[in-house]
Design a protein around this motif. Structure first.
Motif, PDB file in Angstrom:
ATOM      1  N   ILE A 273       3.144 -17.104 -11.410  1.00  0.00           N
ATOM      2  CA  ILE A 273       4.357 -16.772 -10.641  1.00  0.00           C
ATOM      3  C   ILE A 273       4.725 -17.923  -9.699  1.00  0.00           C
ATOM      4  O   ILE A 273       5.884 -18.326  -9.605  1.00  0.00           O
ATOM      5  N   ASP A 274       3.705 -18.497  -9.042  1.00  0.00           N
ATOM      6  CA  ASP A 274       3.979 -19.549  -8.067  1.00  0.00           C
ATOM      7  C   ASP A 274       4.359 -20.875  -8.723  1.00  0.00           C
ATOM      8  O   ASP A 274       5.281 -21.554  -8.281  1.00  0.00           O
ATOM      9  N   LEU A 275       3.627 -21.235  -9.766  1.00  0.00           N
ATOM     10  CA  LEU A 275       3.827 -22.565 -10.353  1.00  0.00           C
ATOM     11  C   LEU A 275       5.035 -22.617 -11.279  1.00  0.00           C
ATOM     12  O   LEU A 275       5.665 -23.648 -11.433  1.00  0.00           O
ATOM     13  N   ASN A 276       5.352 -21.517 -11.882  1.00  0.00           N
ATOM     14  CA  ASN A 276       6.487 -21.485 -12.801  1.00  0.00           C
ATOM     15  C   ASN A 276       7.788 -21.375 -12.004  1.00  0.00           C
ATOM     16  O   ASN A 276       7.997 -20.390 -11.305  1.00  0.00           O
ATOM     17  N   PRO A 277       8.652 -22.370 -12.083  1.00  0.00           N
ATOM     18  CA  PRO A 277       9.883 -22.375 -11.269  1.00  0.00           C
ATOM     19  C   PRO A 277      10.852 -21.252 -11.634  1.00  0.00           C
ATOM     20  O   PRO A 277      11.747 -20.932 -10.855  1.00  0.00           O
ATOM     21  N   PHE A 279      10.115 -18.120 -11.920  1.00  0.00           N
ATOM     22  CA  PHE A 279       9.739 -16.833 -11.323  1.00  0.00           C
ATOM     23  C   PHE A 279       9.464 -16.956  -9.833  1.00  0.00           C
ATOM     24  O   PHE A 279       9.042 -18.018  -9.357  1.00  0.00           O
ATOM     25  N   LYS A 280       9.677 -15.837  -9.149  1.00  0.00           N
ATOM     26  CA  LYS A 280       9.436 -15.824  -7.707  1.00  0.00           C
ATOM     27  C   LYS A 280       8.750 -14.519  -7.316  1.00  0.00           C
ATOM     28  O   LYS A 280       9.186 -13.439  -7.727  1.00  0.00           O
TER      29      LYS A 280
END
Ligand SMILES: Cc1ncc(COP(=O)(O)O)c(C=O)c1O
Ligand SMILES: Cc1ncc(COP(=O)(O)O)c(C=O)c1O
Ligand SMILES: [Mg+2]
Ligand SMILES: [Mg+2]
Ligand SMILES: [Mg+2]
Ligand SMILES: [Mg+2]
Lengths: 354, 354
Positions: A273-277, A279-280
């Motif tokens: 979630i954090d590293l994938n731009p 998703f937030k």
């Protein structure tokens, strides 16, 4: 093919539990009768009930500490009322951390005075309030350990000067805690413990019997304790299946073992979630739930692609609650880490596509 | 070998229902998921709930007559309280015909004033009082259609000037009645409808909303109706299995068809009790239950022989309730007449031996 089941509840159960439960519906333990067509007063069923109750105290480390475990009906929602009926004399303090806390507050208010010691409603419950005070002349303090809808979780509990009551519906048996800090713990079975239809209540006996109101029998914890959790016909199938799940958990190595797995699953999920731009995360980082990860897809145009990829990968139950939107990956005890890997893979594949 | 199951409840269910329920615990309808691990808000489960609710009204002949069917939790015992919470304003009239009526009275008394219109307690409840008057300025009249423990049954119902509430836990769906004479019918599933864990409540909507007390949400019939019997997580397995049993009943030809079978079974059973000098019926003849036949063995010395013959014949669940003693043969809808034949055979064999 068995799906990757991220349902928020009712939710995934261990495959071996499902097999045994299914078998018992036809013939329980070679008795020539189905589990669901025998008397609840038969030795067969009384043994199941007693084993389930004992396993709860054993797994929570509460044996010999003055607690009793009950398997009731009515869901955690009925506990919103029962807690107040049994404990509320003058005033109680509630921590408001989400829709379930709010319902608990509303139900208790039917009976008497309730005070919100703190609330995170101002930010749609995306964090856990801290630094509040619990008045020591109140009857009890109520909190929700894990907020299923918004995906926040209490990482530590206040040092309460009055009995602490906790709705652990969505994280019971998922992590090690000093469970003896609670006066009452309750949890609907349908997340980490079994199927819908029974509610676990763990009560410290010495906090009971202190209110002046007349408590209707079916609402009275003392009466349920006195009858060995069989004040009336218990929900036989749900209790048996819960017992099987508790046995499975004990076989794994108990809460310590499953907690380690749960941490791995949560770490994997939240890193993506954090590293994938694309998703937030919804919840404040420090308060993130290890059980329910809530997140949104930043680019609405990718929604359809993402959801068809999820379907393709056999991933089910990740739609978010209507009040929050986006997605919610529920990673209860029985969810294999491979399911999280499958979800994370789809998320990162979406990134490479986009 | 499948036993002859005379258990008083939880009790026998149709074999085909058990098979389908068992199957669904592994994989529901080829979804790749167990019935007990999917969301209760999923289309799959909502369809089951709606089908179950519709089947109830159809089988009772209550479609389009202002009734709603609910599948709740908490057993009939919780209805003892809910009925009073929702309907009791000043005073209610209760017919006291057994231990279950007494419990209903006690629970309602927690809230307000209760008047016993009649009671058969003087004779250990072995008959049904008749010729009493129901005061027309009371809030409701409560009765128990079938007294599971003592084996009596109301063959007719009074012409009540106020809403009539009936606990039909042990004879619902077993005989044709004008069900529209009742304001509320409730029944624990675990006799004629399904497994323990859900309670059927059929409410005439227009009798609700007339009390001044604040009703807690989880106790409020209106709230349960408003949410389609899904105010909180329903007991999924118990509702599904009940739905299967209702489908089975419809397939048989509905209540009319099963009533005919039930009459045959009861006639067979009671003729043996009457004609066999070794046995004596407990209940007054005119009030005998078609569901639970209670009887004693006159000669205590034959007890052991009789019980080992029962065991030999694969007959289970005929021990009487501790408050009555002797034997109780429960002959619910799903009990095949062959089971009654097997029991009667053992009884007459005992006679020829003695
Ligand atoms: C934290 C929490 N509390 C209470 C409930 C309500 O449980 P039930 O539907 O069993 O009444 C839920 C249901 O999801 C929950 O997640
Ligand atoms: C007539 C009647 N009413 C009420 C009950 C209590 O039902 P439950 O155990 O579901 O609360 C029973 C149980 O056998 C019963 O036979
Ligand atoms: Mg919440
Ligand atoms: Mg991100
Ligand atoms: Mg009775
Ligand atoms: Mg006789």
């Amino acid at each position: 093919m068995k799906k990757h089941n991220f349902s928020a509840g009712p939710s995934i159960l261990p495959q071996e539990v499902l097999l045994k439960a299914s078998e018992a519906v036809i013939d329980y333990n070679n008795t020539g009768l189905s589990l669901i067509e025998i008397s609840h007063r038969s030795k067969d069923f009384v043994d199941i009930m007693e084993k389930a109750r004992a396993l709860v105290l054993e797994l929570l480390g509460l044996e010999g500490k003055g607690y009793k475990a009950l398997f009731l009906q009515g869901g955690a929602s009925t506990q919103f009322l029962m807690v107040a009926m049994n404990l509320l004399e003058k005033r109680a303090g509630y921590l408001n951390t989400g829709a379930w806390s709010e319902k608990a507050i509303k139900e208790a208010q039917m009976l008497d005075d309730i005070y919100q010691v703190a609330s995170s409603k101002d930010a749609n419950f995306n964090y856990i309030p801290k630094g509040y005070t619990i008045p020591e002349d109140y009857d009890y303090f109520h909190c929700t350990s894990n907020n299923t809808i918004v995906g926040t979780q209490l990482k530590s509990f206040p040092n309460s000067p009055i009995p602490m009551v906790c709705d652990m519906s969505s994280d019971i048996f998922s992590r090690q805690l000093d469970f003896s800090q609670f006066g009452i713990i309750y949890a609907g079975a349908q997340k980490n413990m079994g199927p819908a239809g029974t509610t676990l209540v763990v009560v410290k006996e010495d906090i009971l019997g202190k209110v002046s109101r007349k408590i209707p029998s079916i609402m009275d914890y003392k009466k349920h304790i006195g009858s060995g959790s069989m004040l009336n016909t218990p929900p036989v199938f749900a209790v048996y299946t819960s017992m099987l799940t508790l046995e499975w958990l004990k076989g794994l190595g108990g809460i310590a073992a499953v907690e380690e797995e749960n941490e791995k699953k949560a770490r994997l999920m939240y890193s993506e979630i954090d590293l994938n731009p694309l998703f937030k995360g919804f919840a404040a980082k420090e308060d993130r739930s290890y059980m329910n990860a809530t997140f949104t897809l930043e680019n609405e145009n990718l929604k359809e692609t993402f959801e068809s990829m999820l379907k393709e990968a056999g991933i089910s139950g990740v739609n978010g609650h209507r009040s929050v939107g986006g997605y919610r990956a529920s990673m209860y005890n029985a969810l294999p880490i491979d399911s999280v890997k499958a979800l994370v893979e789809v998320m990162s594949e979406l990134e490479s596509k986009a």
